[in-house]
Design a protein around this motif. Structure first.
Motif, short mmCIF file in Angstrom:
data_model
loop_
_atom_site.label_atom_id
_atom_site.label_comp_id
_atom_site.label_asym_id
_atom_site.label_seq_id
_atom_site.Cartn_x
_atom_site.Cartn_y
_atom_site.Cartn_z
N SER A 28 0.65 -1.27 0.19
CA SER A 28 -0.14 -0.09 0.03
C SER A 28 0.78 1.26 -0.02
CB SER A 28 -0.76 0.06 1.36
OG SER A 28 -0.22 0.01 2.38
N PHE A 29 0.25 2.39 -0.26
CA PHE A 29 1.11 3.59 -0.45
C PHE A 29 1.64 4.09 0.78
CE2 PHE A 29 0.91 8.22 0.31
CZ PHE A 29 1.63 8.78 -0.68
N ASP A 30 0.88 3.83 1.97
CA ASP A 30 1.46 4.17 3.17
C ASP A 30 2.21 3.00 3.97
OD1 ASP A 30 -0.45 2.59 4.21
OD2 ASP A 30 -1.57 3.96 5.24
N GLN A 31 2.41 1.69 3.37
CA GLN A 31 3.43 0.79 3.67
C GLN A 31 2.83 -0.05 5.01
OE1 GLN A 31 6.75 0.00 2.30
NE2 GLN A 31 5.21 0.55 0.74
N HIS A 232 10.51 4.94 -2.79
CA HIS A 232 8.96 5.16 -2.42
C HIS A 232 8.54 5.90 -1.31
CE1 HIS A 232 4.81 4.01 -2.32
NE2 HIS A 232 4.69 3.81 -0.98
N PRO A 233 7.45 6.93 -1.39
CA PRO A 233 7.14 7.16 -2.69
C PRO A 233 7.72 8.16 -3.56
CG PRO A 233 5.98 8.27 -0.98
CD PRO A 233 6.98 7.42 -0.40
N PHE A 259 -3.88 0.55 -2.17
CA PHE A 259 -3.08 0.23 -2.93
C PHE A 259 -2.61 1.24 -4.18
CE2 PHE A 259 -4.41 -3.82 -0.89
CZ PHE A 259 -3.37 -4.01 -0.32
N TYR A 260 -3.38 2.04 -4.17
CA TYR A 260 -2.99 3.17 -5.13
C TYR A 260 -1.87 4.09 -4.74
CZ TYR A 260 -3.55 7.87 -7.37
OH TYR A 260 -2.96 8.83 -8.29
N ALA A 261 -0.95 4.14 -5.77
CA ALA A 261 0.31 5.02 -5.88
C ALA A 261 1.41 4.27 -4.78
CB ALA A 261 0.11 6.06 -5.11
N GLY A 262 0.86 2.84 -4.29
CA GLY A 262 1.77 1.90 -3.72
C GLY A 262 2.56 1.18 -4.77
#
Length: 325
Positions: A28-31, A232-233, A259-262
């Motif tokens: 995921s974007f924020d891990q 990342h990111p 999961f967007y931008a992950g």
């Protein structure tokens, strides 16, 4: 289960049930979230894939009481974002939104949607997964990193700026891409003695284009995880400085990016590849949420930024294979 196709390939892949290996993982974007698909990679024919028959109406998870951010609300938020950017002297801040597709009266053939995306975007990494009541589909071109196990060569790209294919670049897009390129170059210099950088060129993705610069460098395999963690990111999905912009995104966006931008990690015998999860949608039994965003700068026009997200949503929208209930 997961299915995917590499860029510029006509081969579909899935994973076999072999719990000794974890070759595909979604971050995921924020891990905070990670979904692993255990097993060795296995080629699957198009006919076998089509026979699996996945329909959105067969999904178990439903979407209730979703309030979509409308154009006026989004543009007002971007006015505040632009003020914040000027106040803090930021080069860029990436803001996203979710577009609702209500399946009222129809369902989506997920197999055919995936195959249409493969056909529409030959230069994209295209995936489709269902696991633990989660279903996502995506098709995108941005590579976070590619590591060659034999040569120790690492490749990545700076991809930023978006326009319809027929339009000409302006200073806004050129200035948006520069900090992304510089960010990547400076990180690579910490891991490699020599970094090779290409000229900046147009990267076509369906009906839109981006500015792209490629990088190559030799690194040690034991540095790979640290390098990916630093990349990342990227500014293309976040902003600079990274930590400051991530906090700003949490304040401005009322939704979790999930999961967007992950990124997606895929390991084969020869390579370990990392793809940035853009142009994607989360599917439910009764609806889908398309995740889209854009890089906001001090020169951004909120109305043009809204139109850009509408344009980006077409990547998924125009490839949805609908069936009447």
């Amino acid at each position: 289960m997961v299915f995917f196709r590499f860029p510029f390939s006509e081969t579909l892949w899935t994973t076999e049930q072999n719990f000794a290996s974890q070759n595909v993982s979604f971050h995921s974007f924020d891990q905070s979230e990670r979904i692993d698909f255990e097993g060795d990679l296995k080629e699957i024919s198009f006919s076998d894939f089509q026979n699996l028959n996945f329909l959105s109406s067969n999904l178990s998870s439903e979407l209730f009481d979703f309030q979509e951010e409308n154009q006026v609300e989004y543009q007002q938020k971007l006015e505040n974002v632009i003020h914040f950017i000027k106040e803090n002297n930021l080069s860029k801040l990436v803001i996203s939104r979710r577009k609702l597709v209500d399946f009222d009266g129809f369902s989506v053939d997920l197999n055919q949607t995936f195959l249409k995306l493969c056909q529409s975007y030959p230069n994209a990494f295209v995936y489709f997964f269902i696991k633990d009541d989660r279903c996502w589909i995506g098709a995108f071109s941005e590579v976070l990193g590619k590591f060659n196990k034999k040569t120790s060569e690492f490749e990545t790209m700076s991809l930023a700026g978006t326009l319809p294919v027929e339009e000409s670049w302006t200073s806004k897009e050129l200035e948006e891409q520069k900090p992304v390129t510089l960010f990547i170059k400076n990180i690579l210099k910490n891991f490699a003695s020599e970094v090779n950088e290409s000229e900046t060129y147009d990267h076509i993705s369906g009906n839109i284009k981006h500015l792209r610069t490629d990088f190559k460098a030799k690194i040690e395999k034991f540095d790979l995880e640290n390098l990916i963690a630093e990349l990342h990111p990227t500014p293309a999905v976040c902003g600079i400085p990274k930590d400051f912009c991530q906090k700003a995104i949490e304040n401005f966006e009322t939704h979790p990016r999930k999961f967007y931008a992950g990124y997606i990690q895929v390991e084969t015998q020869e390579t370990i590849q990392y793809f940035v999860n853009l142009r994607c949608a989360e599917f439910f039994k009764n609806a889908a949420l398309i995740y889209v965003g854009g890089g906001i700068t001090a020169e951004s026009s909120p109305e043009k930024e809204w139109q850009e997200t509408e344009l980006k949503s077409q990547a998924i929208l125009k490839n949805l294979e609908k069936k009447k209930n």
